[in-house]
Design an enzyme around this catalytic site. Structure first.
Site, PDB file in Angstrom:
ATOM      1  N   GLU A 436       0.842  -1.184   0.000  1.00  0.00           N
ATOM      2  CA  GLU A 436       0.000   0.000   0.000  1.00  0.00           C
ATOM      3  C   GLU A 436       0.884   1.243   0.000  1.00  0.00           C
ATOM      4  O   GLU A 436       1.766   1.394   0.828  1.00  0.00           O
ATOM      5  CB  GLU A 436      -0.877  -0.071   1.263  1.00  0.00           C
ATOM      6  CG  GLU A 436      -1.441   1.236   1.728  1.00  0.00           C
ATOM      7  CD  GLU A 436      -1.967   1.124   3.160  1.00  0.00           C
ATOM      8  OE1 GLU A 436      -1.729   0.088   3.824  1.00  0.00           O
ATOM      9  OE2 GLU A 436      -2.611   2.078   3.604  1.00  0.00           O
ATOM     10  N   ASP A 509      -0.350  -1.185   5.961  1.00  0.00           N
ATOM     11  CA  ASP A 509      -0.085  -0.551   7.249  1.00  0.00           C
ATOM     12  C   ASP A 509      -0.889  -1.231   8.345  1.00  0.00           C
ATOM     13  O   ASP A 509      -1.957  -1.761   8.101  1.00  0.00           O
ATOM     14  CB  ASP A 509      -0.492   0.929   7.210  1.00  0.00           C
ATOM     15  CG  ASP A 509       0.499   1.746   6.412  1.00  0.00           C
ATOM     16  OD1 ASP A 509       1.590   1.222   6.107  1.00  0.00           O
ATOM     17  OD2 ASP A 509       0.176   2.905   6.090  1.00  0.00           O
ATOM     18  N   ASP A 511      -2.801  -0.058  10.412  1.00  0.00           N
ATOM     19  CA  ASP A 511      -3.829   0.863  10.912  1.00  0.00           C
ATOM     20  C   ASP A 511      -5.163   0.562  10.228  1.00  0.00           C
ATOM     21  O   ASP A 511      -5.286  -0.398   9.483  1.00  0.00           O
ATOM     22  CB  ASP A 511      -3.400   2.319  10.695  1.00  0.00           C
ATOM     23  CG  ASP A 511      -3.214   2.628   9.215  1.00  0.00           C
ATOM     24  OD1 ASP A 511      -3.542   1.752   8.372  1.00  0.00           O
ATOM     25  OD2 ASP A 511      -2.748   3.723   8.883  1.00  0.00           O
ATOM     26  N   ASP A 513      -6.876   2.133   7.828  1.00  0.00           N
ATOM     27  CA  ASP A 513      -6.855   2.171   6.372  1.00  0.00           C
ATOM     28  C   ASP A 513      -6.208   0.925   5.801  1.00  0.00           C
ATOM     29  O   ASP A 513      -6.669   0.366   4.806  1.00  0.00           O
ATOM     30  CB  ASP A 513      -6.093   3.414   5.883  1.00  0.00           C
ATOM     31  CG  ASP A 513      -7.008   4.615   5.814  1.00  0.00           C
ATOM     32  OD1 ASP A 513      -8.230   4.425   6.021  1.00  0.00           O
ATOM     33  OD2 ASP A 513      -6.506   5.728   5.565  1.00  0.00           O
TER      34      ASP A 513
END
Ligand code: 0RA
Length: 643
Positions: A436, A509, A511, A513
């Protein structure tokens, strides 16, 4: 009476001990694994027995309690396992069921009409794998005779071995009729003996759908959580549940009938989406590889809808027939059959054999579906028009795909410019990291071993494939990059032989997202390249969350808990939190996440199509409100919402 001869150490007992020993020596053969999944399998075995009793029509309530002391207890309000001594064995039926392999309700005749069959290894396996276990039976006098009435019969075991005979209580039973089995899993066998409430609650929910009219309760006494499942409508409630946040096109079409001793149950409801969700079960076992019941279902559906469409001139003479794929877009269905003698086939025994079932399902559904369409012509029109739309979209998608493929054939061998390919041409040793974002892509390109590691950076939000049409999806840049980099094609044209990397690794990641993008990619693969998952080629990278440095010592941590444990009381500890992959430099990314010598990869596998679909679907949704609504309206009362 249950008193027994003083010495009954016969060949029978030696066989029993050998059987239990075999289970303890190779638990995997009986329950699959000794991890969390195997641990919960123990509960499933006992619930299976109780569900069998319910299917036979003698029980309408099953209670599971995870106790504070780590024991688990399963209670039903059935007839009670017979407490009489059986002539052939010289033992009570209770002792036989609890100690003899494969005895779970399948001996003696006159028992159940249907029973699990696949993993029907029964209570004796649970017993062998429990450091302690006990059973209590309060016999129903209507089933077992008045002489046993009103007493609690109890027997205790250690690692499968009875610690005494089955003994009636002196005092009358304060409890209603039924059977309770309680066990403490053996910590010498299992990695952990800590039961997981959520896993159990999910399993139970599925059970409840497949066993209409039975009340299931799960209580976790460790923290007071509780769920109750009761579905009057059974699988009809299930299709409503799957469609809860979509626009349904019809009231569920439902049939439940017995044919030659087999129970056939089907529920169907279309929605305005594009995916197919057909779940099949045989004796409550999720037959993810289909089989004869699925074949019969598909034949009936295609045939009846085509007949109806022609008869009512919705399909014109020059129109081609609706294909099987056309009639399955936006379809949610459950096919559940219960058979006295199921034949499970295939390597994982998840395909139903029994050839007679195809015709039975076909004729049951054909009749019910025809009748429903005739009585509800507006449902009929909506469904057929939806199928026609699917047929036209499929034609358009085929043209779009041809275009993509012709284009890549023209550019023969050209790979997307964004792909930093590896030098190896051997798929077996090659890996591709789907990464990503731009900066992470940069670190990954620098950090990789270019001999066998390729990097494909993706940008922005990948489109939400769950809600997109197949033809539009192929027009999306990121998806096209992935398809052409892997080299396999998709759906009908998917060819695993052309896969350019045997490890396809999603690296996002740590997180929200990142999780979203990961889910989108997983959904894309699940829908369009399921064989990639089945073949074990799809992985998820595990980047660390923290880096902690103390002097020259550097450690990486993958969760808050790990970091906390490590850092207690340490001075001069310099902790860095990685907000994204891009914050790691090339060397750090290699060390922690990409180096095959150090890294952890999660292999993606879709063991349970139901769970996978549900997870994909629920993760796609952006709020929890619809789920909460469902649980509130379907579980009769819920003390503790677990969403
Ligand atoms: C009738 C006969 C048999 C067992 C049961 C009822 C029975 C078994 C279980 C297990 C959990 N709860 C239960 N409730 C009733 C013996 C098997 C046979 O002879 O078929």
């Amino acid at each position: 009476m249950t008193t027994q001869p003083a010495s009954r150490y016969t060949a029978e007992n030696i066989q029993v001990l050998e059987g239990l020993e075999a289970v303890r020596r190779r638990p995997g053969m009986y329950i699959g694994t000794t991890d969390k999944s195997g641990l919960h399998h123990l509960i499933k075995e006992l619930v299976d027995n109780a569900v069998d009793e319910a299917m036979a029509g003698f029980c309408d309530r099953i209670d599971i309690v995870i106790r504070k002391d780590g024991w688990c207890q399963v209670t039903d309000n059935g007839r009670g396992i017979p407490v009489d001594i059986q002539r052939q064995t010289g033992k009570t039926a209770v002792e036989t069921v609890m100690t003899v392999l494969h005895a779970g309700g399948k001996f003696g005749g006159g028992g159940y009409k249907v029973s699990g069959g696949l993993h029907g290894v029964g209570a004796s396996v649970v017993n062998a794998l429990s450091s302690e276990m006990w059973v209590e039976v309060v016999p129903n006098p209507d089933a077992q005779g008045a002489s046993h009435a009103n007493r609690v019969y109890r027997q205790e075991y250690r690692r499968g071995v009875p610690q005494g005979d089955l003994t009636p209580s002196k005092l009358p039973s304060p409890r209603p009729y039924g059977t309770t089995v309680a066990f403490l899993p053996d910590d010498e066998i299992f990695e952990s003996i800590d039961f997981d409430f959520r896993i159990e609650a999910e399993r139970l929910r599925q059970y409840a759908y497949l066993t209409k009219g039975v009340w299931f309760q799960l209580i976790d006494e460790r923290d007071g959580r509780e769920v109750n499942y009761y579905f009057e409508g059974g699988i009809k409630s299930f299709v409503r549940h799957v469609n809860r946040d979509r626009e349904p096109l019809n009231e569920p079409i439902y049939v439940d009938r017995e044919v030659d001793g087999n129970q056939i149950e089907v529920a169907i409801q279309y929605n305005d989406g594009f995916n197919e969700s057909v779940f099949t079960f045989a004796n409550s076992i999720n037959t993810i590889d289909g089989g004869s019941h699925l074949t019969g279902f598909r034949t009936a559906l295609t045939r009846v809808l085509n007949d109806y469409a022609r008869k009512n001139k919705i399909l014109k003479e020059q129109d081609p027939n609706l294909s099987g794929d056309d009639v399955r877009e936006g379809l949610v269905a459950v096919v559940s059959v219960k058979l006295p003698e199921p034949q499970f086939e295939g390597q994982t025994k998840t395909r139903l054999g029994n050839p007679e079932v195809a015709a039975q399902v076909q004729s049951a559904l054909a009749e019910a579906l025809t009748q429903h369409l005739e009585e509800n012509p507006s449902d009929g029109r909506r469904i057929i028009e939806k199928c026609l739309l699917a047929s036209r979209a499929r034609e358009a998608a085929r043209r779009a795909r041809d275009l993509v493929q012709r284009k890549s054939a023209l550019e023969s061998g050209t790979l997307p410019g964004k792909l930093a390919d590896c030098s190896s041409r051997d798929p077996e040793e090659s890996e591709i990291f789907i990464v990503e974002g731009d900066s992470a892509g940069g670190s990954a390109k620098q950090g990789r071993d270019r001999k066998f590691q390729a990097i494909l950076p993706l940008f922005g939000k990948i489109l939400n494939v769950e809600k997109a049409r197949p033809d539009k999806m192929l027009g999306h840049e990121a998806i096209r990059l992935v398809i052409s980099a892997l080299g396999t094609g998709i759906r009908e044209t998917f060819d695993v032989g052309r896969l350019r990397y045997h490890k396809v690794i999603i690296m996002t990641d740590a997180d929200v997202d990142g999780a979203h993008i990961r889910t989108l990619l997983l959904t894309f693969f699940f829908r369009n390249m399921p064989a990639l998952i089945d073949g074990g080629y799809l992985y998820i990278a595990q980047p660390p969350l923290y880096r902690a440095q103390q002097g020259k010592n550097v450690n990486y941590f993958y969760s808050d808990g790990e970091l906390e444990q490590f850092s207690k009381g340490k001075r001069n500890l310099n902790v860095q939190r990685f907000k994204g992959l891009g914050e790691m430099n090339a060397e750090q990314l290699w060390d922690t996440t990409m180096n095959p010598g150090n890294r952890t990869l999660l292999q993606v596998n879709v063991e349970d199509a139901v769970a996978a679909d549900a997870i994909f679907y629920e993760l796609m949704g952006d709020d929890v409100a619809p789920r909460r609504r469902f649980i509130q309206s379907n579980a009769a009362h819920v003390k503790n919402l677990d969403v």
